[in-house]
Write a protein that holds these residues in place. Sequence first.
Motif, PDB file in Angstrom:
ATOM      1  N   ALA A 195      48.811  28.535 -11.584  1.00  6.95           N
ATOM      2  CA  ALA A 195      49.726  29.697 -12.427  1.00  6.95           C
ATOM      3  C   ALA A 195      49.657  29.006 -14.009  1.00  6.95           C
ATOM      4  CB  ALA A 195      50.712  29.776 -11.633  1.00  6.95           C
ATOM      5  N   VAL A 198      46.666  29.722 -15.807  1.00  8.62           N
ATOM      6  CA  VAL A 198      46.524  31.116 -16.007  1.00  8.62           C
ATOM      7  C   VAL A 198      47.466  31.693 -17.264  1.00  8.62           C
ATOM      8  CG1 VAL A 198      46.421  33.502 -15.076  1.00  8.62           C
ATOM      9  CG2 VAL A 198      45.542  31.662 -13.975  1.00  8.62           C
ATOM     10  N   ASP A 199      48.561  31.065 -17.126  1.00  9.48           N
ATOM     11  CA  ASP A 199      49.479  31.668 -18.234  1.00  9.48           C
ATOM     12  C   ASP A 199      49.102  31.186 -19.448  1.00  9.48           C
ATOM     13  OD1 ASP A 199      51.881  32.964 -19.089  1.00  9.48           O
ATOM     14  OD2 ASP A 199      53.195  31.144 -18.727  1.00  9.48           O
ATOM     15  N   LEU A 202      46.408  33.397 -20.823  1.00  9.33           N
ATOM     16  CA  LEU A 202      46.789  34.547 -21.097  1.00  9.33           C
ATOM     17  C   LEU A 202      47.645  34.765 -22.497  1.00  9.33           C
ATOM     18  CD1 LEU A 202      48.126  35.834 -17.497  1.00  9.33           C
ATOM     19  CD2 LEU A 202      45.896  36.695 -18.776  1.00  9.33           C
ATOM     20  N   ARG A 212      51.667  39.136 -18.647  1.00 12.15           N
ATOM     21  CA  ARG A 212      51.556  37.736 -18.051  1.00 12.15           C
ATOM     22  C   ARG A 212      52.490  37.629 -16.927  1.00 12.15           C
ATOM     23  NH1 ARG A 212      53.266  34.688 -23.378  1.00 12.15           N
ATOM     24  NH2 ARG A 212      53.935  33.182 -21.642  1.00 12.15           N
ATOM     25  N   ILE A 215      50.586  39.632 -13.910  1.00 14.39           N
ATOM     26  CA  ILE A 215      49.507  39.154 -13.368  1.00 14.39           C
ATOM     27  C   ILE A 215      49.978  37.780 -12.543  1.00 14.39           C
ATOM     28  CG2 ILE A 215      47.449  37.891 -14.010  1.00 14.39           C
ATOM     29  CD1 ILE A 215      47.201  39.571 -16.533  1.00 14.39           C
ATOM     30  N   LEU A 216      50.918  37.194 -13.204  1.00 17.03           N
ATOM     31  CA  LEU A 216      51.629  35.838 -12.200  1.00 17.03           C
ATOM     32  C   LEU A 216      52.427  36.175 -11.323  1.00 17.03           C
ATOM     33  CD1 LEU A 216      52.385  33.611 -15.572  1.00 17.03           C
ATOM     34  CD2 LEU A 216      50.089  33.534 -13.882  1.00 17.03           C
ATOM     35  N   TYR A 219      51.347  34.867  -7.505  1.00 19.78           N
ATOM     36  CA  TYR A 219      51.327  33.603  -7.153  1.00 19.78           C
ATOM     37  C   TYR A 219      52.675  33.205  -6.378  1.00 19.78           C
ATOM     38  CZ  TYR A 219      47.434  32.314 -10.014  1.00 19.78           C
ATOM     39  OH  TYR A 219      45.907  32.225 -10.504  1.00 19.78           O
ATOM     40  N   ASP A 272      43.104  37.802 -11.598  1.00 18.08           N
ATOM     41  CA  ASP A 272      43.747  37.150 -12.634  1.00 18.08           C
ATOM     42  C   ASP A 272      42.420  36.500 -13.340  1.00 18.08           C
ATOM     43  OD1 ASP A 272      43.209  35.175 -10.561  1.00 18.08           O
ATOM     44  OD2 ASP A 272      45.116  34.020 -11.178  1.00 18.08           O
ATOM     45  N   ARG A 273      41.619  35.700 -12.741  1.00 18.32           N
ATOM     46  CA  ARG A 273      40.315  35.067 -13.204  1.00 18.32           C
ATOM     47  C   ARG A 273      39.389  36.012 -13.585  1.00 18.32           C
ATOM     48  NH1 ARG A 273      41.436  30.518 -15.872  1.00 18.32           N
ATOM     49  NH2 ARG A 273      42.370  28.755 -14.689  1.00 18.32           N
ATOM     50  N   PHE A 298      43.970  45.464 -19.508  1.00 20.54           N
ATOM     51  CA  PHE A 298      44.830  45.348 -18.625  1.00 20.54           C
ATOM     52  C   PHE A 298      45.465  46.404 -18.005  1.00 20.54           C
ATOM     53  CE2 PHE A 298      49.232  45.227 -17.045  1.00 20.54           C
ATOM     54  CZ  PHE A 298      49.065  44.649 -15.762  1.00 20.54           C
ATOM     55  N   TRP A 308      48.741  45.981 -10.007  1.00 17.65           N
ATOM     56  CA  TRP A 308      49.786  45.539 -10.752  1.00 17.65           C
ATOM     57  C   TRP A 308      50.516  46.645 -11.202  1.00 17.65           C
ATOM     58  CZ3 TRP A 308      44.820  43.489 -12.840  1.00 17.65           C
ATOM     59  CH2 TRP A 308      44.666  42.236 -12.728  1.00 17.65           C
TER      60      TRP A 308
END
Length: 362
Positions: A195, A198-199, A202, A212, A215-216, A219, A272-273, A298, A308
Amino acid sequence: MAYADTRIRSLETARLCATLGACPRTIGWVTGLPSHFILSKVFDAGHRAPRGRPPYTEDLVFKTTFKIQAELGSFAVKYRELTAAGFTPAASLVTAYQHYLSFTPVPSFSFDEAFFLVSNLDGIWACKTPSLQLEPCKACQARRLVAFGGAYTPACAFCKEESGERGVRKRVAGRTPAMAERIEVSESLPLQIEALRVDVELEQLGAHRRVRAAILSAYPDTPHRPPAALIRIGRALPVQRWSSGVRTLQRAQFSLVAVLFQRLTSGGIGADRALIATYRQARDAFRHAAAPSFDRCFEVVSQVAGRWGVATPTLVLAPCDRCGASFLVGLADQGSGGAQQRRCPYCQLLRHPETYLAGKAA
């Protein structure tokens, strides 16, 4: 950004130390993480931390057999080579011990003992001043561990091993050899590290903090809640009049984003990836035109995939009978039948390339 990178390195180092059998105190020294975090995040109820006092002892090197002394010396030499190459002590410690395990079927000393040896070698972590140093043997030229300053110089373990002589000193009572099996860590720790990574990515791509957070939110153990509605940054895209309200070049870009995202997620890649990889590839595909922002992509992907904060997709991919490409259409456009072919952005770009060239000039 620097804080996030440091946090990622600390968590990744903690995970590696734990899998190598380190106790919580050792992990705390190496990473700087607080003990309560290590006990609750690195380990958990299903993956208990090793119990008991850490095997830190001053007699680690000189009260063992020559075989173990030779192994300790080889480990220390590898550690010193890594630090001399510019690696941090924490990374050098982990890598040197992993290298030691790679050629030793049954390790003779644990990761905690390797940590304490390094602490005495460099005067860091658990030791304020160095008490060991590496010195070449005058007979075989092998670098061996001796007392710092030459206060005590034992017999060379490498020479003794080559001549077939065995040391008479045994391991200190209470210290057991390292286990061959590695200890499992908390299942949530790798997800926390992912996570954070990824942050960081992003943020590098220019994603808004609300995007962000959305998306996170997928997790575990994250402070972000799943969004209840679509996240829009700026004016919303005209989904109800998609074909007439969005420029041809942008519709082609968004269609490419939707197709790539769908392919990646259908291949088992996480959303996310997949979104990050999709944006990078789509951005490079239109090198001579202004690329849409990550937040816009997005927004489009959310309405195509129903993710989302979007319960029902409002954009769909439709095939073009003329060029064979898939392009985005709004739900209001689907009822027009054959008119979809005329609204295919790729066909329009082929018929009117000046549209793309105008974007190139801009």
